[in-house]
Design a protein around this motif. Structure first.
Motif, PDB file in Angstrom:
ATOM      1  N   UNK A   1       0.840  -1.198   0.000  1.00  0.00           N
ATOM      2  CA  UNK A   1       0.000   0.000   0.000  1.00  0.00           C
ATOM      3  C   UNK A   1       0.876   1.249   0.000  1.00  0.00           C
ATOM      4  N   UNK A   2       0.365   2.309  -0.615  1.00  0.00           N
ATOM      5  CA  UNK A   2       1.000   3.616  -0.495  1.00  0.00           C
ATOM      6  C   UNK A   2       0.429   4.345   0.721  1.00  0.00           C
ATOM      7  N   UNK A   3      -0.874   4.174   0.953  1.00  0.00           N
ATOM      8  CA  UNK A   3      -1.487   4.790   2.130  1.00  0.00           C
ATOM      9  C   UNK A   3      -2.795   4.107   2.458  1.00  0.00           C
ATOM     10  N   UNK A   4      -3.165   4.199   3.738  1.00  0.00           N
ATOM     11  CA  UNK A   4      -4.481   3.796   4.226  1.00  0.00           C
ATOM     12  C   UNK A   4      -4.947   4.914   5.152  1.00  0.00           C
ATOM     13  N   UNK A   5      -6.206   5.332   5.004  1.00  0.00           N
ATOM     14  CA  UNK A   5      -6.740   6.421   5.808  1.00  0.00           C
ATOM     15  C   UNK A   5      -8.160   6.091   6.252  1.00  0.00           C
ATOM     16  N   UNK A   6      -8.392   6.089   7.565  1.00  0.00           N
ATOM     17  CA  UNK A   6      -9.740   6.005   8.131  1.00  0.00           C
ATOM     18  C   UNK A   6     -10.077   7.388   8.659  1.00  0.00           C
ATOM     19  N   UNK A   7     -11.136   7.998   8.142  1.00  0.00           N
ATOM     20  CA  UNK A   7     -11.447   9.402   8.413  1.00  0.00           C
ATOM     21  C   UNK A   7     -12.888   9.550   8.886  1.00  0.00           C
ATOM     22  N   UNK A   8     -13.068  10.232  10.008  1.00  0.00           N
ATOM     23  CA  UNK A   8     -14.408  10.439  10.557  1.00  0.00           C
ATOM     24  C   UNK A   8     -15.123  11.635   9.947  1.00  0.00           C
ATOM     25  N   UNK A   9     -14.360  12.610   9.456  1.00  0.00           N
ATOM     26  CA  UNK A   9     -14.964  13.874   9.049  1.00  0.00           C
ATOM     27  C   UNK A   9     -14.625  14.232   7.606  1.00  0.00           C
TER      28      UNK A   9
ATOM     29  N   UNK B   1     -10.246   5.159   2.942  1.00  0.00           N
ATOM     30  CA  UNK B   1      -9.538   5.303   1.676  1.00  0.00           C
ATOM     31  C   UNK B   1      -8.272   4.446   1.731  1.00  0.00           C
ATOM     32  N   UNK B   2      -7.905   3.860   0.592  1.00  0.00           N
ATOM     33  CA  UNK B   2      -6.558   3.292   0.497  1.00  0.00           C
ATOM     34  C   UNK B   2      -6.072   3.391  -0.941  1.00  0.00           C
ATOM     35  N   UNK B   3      -4.749   3.540  -1.075  1.00  0.00           N
ATOM     36  CA  UNK B   3      -4.101   3.638  -2.375  1.00  0.00           C
ATOM     37  C   UNK B   3      -3.108   2.491  -2.487  1.00  0.00           C
ATOM     38  N   UNK B   4      -3.263   1.666  -3.496  1.00  0.00           N
ATOM     39  CA  UNK B   4      -2.398   0.509  -3.697  1.00  0.00           C
ATOM     40  C   UNK B   4      -1.091   0.913  -4.367  1.00  0.00           C
ATOM     41  N   UNK B   5      -0.064   0.116  -4.147  1.00  0.00           N
ATOM     42  CA  UNK B   5       1.224   0.339  -4.800  1.00  0.00           C
ATOM     43  C   UNK B   5       1.058   0.251  -6.308  1.00  0.00           C
ATOM     44  N   UNK B   6       1.868   1.015  -7.013  1.00  0.00           N
ATOM     45  CA  UNK B   6       1.802   1.055  -8.472  1.00  0.00           C
ATOM     46  C   UNK B   6       1.360   2.410  -8.989  1.00  0.00           C
TER      47      UNK B   6
ATOM     48  N   UNK C   1      -9.054   3.528  -3.722  1.00  0.00           N
ATOM     49  CA  UNK C   1     -10.294   2.840  -3.360  1.00  0.00           C
ATOM     50  C   UNK C   1     -10.932   3.581  -2.190  1.00  0.00           C
ATOM     51  N   UNK C   2     -12.245   3.768  -2.266  1.00  0.00           N
ATOM     52  CA  UNK C   2     -12.996   4.401  -1.184  1.00  0.00           C
ATOM     53  C   UNK C   2     -14.197   3.540  -0.845  1.00  0.00           C
ATOM     54  N   UNK C   3     -14.459   3.389   0.456  1.00  0.00           N
ATOM     55  CA  UNK C   3     -15.639   2.661   0.907  1.00  0.00           C
ATOM     56  C   UNK C   3     -16.052   3.188   2.280  1.00  0.00           C
ATOM     57  N   UNK C   4     -17.354   3.434   2.507  1.00  0.00           N
ATOM     58  CA  UNK C   4     -17.818   3.781   3.847  1.00  0.00           C
ATOM     59  C   UNK C   4     -17.894   2.519   4.703  1.00  0.00           C
ATOM     60  N   UNK C   5     -17.354   2.590   5.914  1.00  0.00           N
ATOM     61  CA  UNK C   5     -17.269   1.414   6.776  1.00  0.00           C
ATOM     62  C   UNK C   5     -17.692   1.772   8.194  1.00  0.00           C
ATOM     63  N   UNK C   6     -17.955   0.739   8.996  1.00  0.00           N
ATOM     64  CA  UNK C   6     -18.233   0.944  10.420  1.00  0.00           C
ATOM     65  C   UNK C   6     -17.105   0.406  11.291  1.00  0.00           C
TER      66      UNK C   6
END
Length: 394
Positions: free
Chosen positions: A261-269, A292-297, A324-329
């Motif tokens: 991964x290049x980044x992973x972000x869990x964001x509340x706001x 949100x997460x961004x895969x390598x490449x 990639x973006x997805x709403x999660x709990x």
């Protein structure tokens, strides 16, 4: 928690607030900005205050303090450094009377370099995206109007056994690197993130890990709580969607295959900074967050394009196949190579396996969301439990 808008969703008049201010935060002008911009507005609105510099008192109210009594203050304010706000929340959650203490309304007055929480509240109120003194003025005006709104709280459990409560985000990879490594440029204000982004793009890193999450749309009608987590502690709310980290995630979760991964972000706001409109898809429903997460490449050029477009919230229009973006709990993130670091609400944490769950409408904040940004009702399985209204201080 009572729906926003009722009579209990207002601070009393007159009211008293406790201001926690870090005079060294951001560009080091917090005290000057308080006196020139905040103090006059509070006086006009009949809001009295007690000012405490964070160098003069513990920033986390973990123990009983005369100012935290039920009839002493209306709200905690933090100014000049975003880190003070999550410290206050975690301090309140560590108190023996945490269930009562966390009902104390909170307010963020920005004078630091990130100001993501304040920028989000500014956005929910329907204001235009602004920075610096304009953002400080808007947030102070919201306080003077005395309106309150419930906000989600993220419970994080680390492999080491540590439990942390987040009011904004957990980042791993590129965003965490920029946030933490740009601390040396704090005197530049918001410009520190631009400098940090360019430096990290020049030496782009990838991190091996595995990600799993529970999509908001897939929450089961009844998910049994894990007995192990129930017994782990009685401090704070129960994480009903989480199982112990040594166990596999439940079958109804989505598992992203182990990869770089290049980044992973869990964001509340909505915002990751006062000029980073990270979640333009709207105010997340109670009990959900943005993942949100961004895969390598991904190329450096595309990554730079994404971050430039984020200022106006248009990065999702870039059609980047690696984003990639997805709403999660809930989610679980397991770093596999021991590299990288976590940034929880902008603060450095050791990179280790972590999982988190959103608790809907768990804290009260000074806010005045417009009707177009009101959270939509969650699915029946996600309806927040009844939480008492903020302390009645009248």
């Amino acid at each position: 928690m009572d729906p926003a808008g009722g009579p209990r969703n207002l601070l009393p008049r007159p009211c008293r607030v406790l201001v926690l201010l870090n005079p060294r935060g951001g560009k080091g002008k917090g005290l000057q900005l308080f006196r020139s911009h905040v103090q006059p507005l509070l006086a006009q609105a009949d809001v009295s205050y007690r000012l405490m510099l964070t160098g003069e008192c513990p920033p986390t109210p973990r123990t009983e303090h005369p100012l935290t009594g039920p009839s002493s203050i209306a709200t905690w304010l933090s100014q000049a450094q975003a880190a003070v706000f999550p410290q206050v929340v975690n301090g309140l959650m560590e108190r023996p009377d945490w269930e009562t203490a966390i009902r104390k309304p909170l307010c963020s007055l920005p004078a630091g370099s990130g100001n993501a929480l304040a920028a989000s509240v500014n956005h929910y109120a329907g204001y235009e995206q602004v920075t610096n003194e304009d953002l400080l003025n808007n947030c102070t005006l919201l306080l003077c109007r005395r309106r309150l709104a419930p906000m989600n709280l993220l419970s994080l459990r680390m492999e080491s056994g540590l439990r942390v409560f987040s009011v904004l985000s957990l980042a791993w990879g590129f965003i965490a690197d920029v946030d933490i490594e740009s601390e040396k440029f704090r005197r530049l204000g918001e410009m520190r993130f631009t400098v940090g982004t360019l430096l990290r793009l020049a030496a782009l890193r990838v991190y091996r890990g595995q990600l799993a999450y529970l999509p908001a749309e897939r929450v089961a009608s009844k998910v049994p709580a894990s007995p192990a987590l129930d017994r782990q502690d009685h401090q704070g709310p129960v994480d009903t969607h989480l199982v112990p980290l040594e166990e596999p995630v439940p079958a109804h979760w989505t598992v992203v295959p182990e990869q770089d991964f290049v980044l992973v972000l869990a964001l509340l706001h909505s915002h990751l900074g006062s000029e980073m409109f990270a979640a333009p898809m709207g105010h997340r429903a109670a009990g959900a967050m943005h993942l949100f997460y961004v895969r390598a490449g991904v190329s450096r050029a595309m990554l730079l394009r994404l971050f430039l477009a984020m200022e106006k919230g248009r990065h999702m229009e870039c059609d980047c196949p690696y984003l990639v973006y997805v709403p999660v709990v809930a989610f679980r993130l397991e770093p596999k190579d021991g590299k990288g670091m976590f940034a929880v609400d902008g603060e450095l944490m050791v990179s280790e396996a972590v999982q988190g769950q959103v608790h809907p409408n768990y804290i009260w904040m000074v806010s005045e969301p417009s009707s177009r940004l009101e959270p939509q009702p969650p699915p029946p399985s996600q309806q927040p439990p009844h939480v008492p209204p903020p302390e009645d201080l009248i």
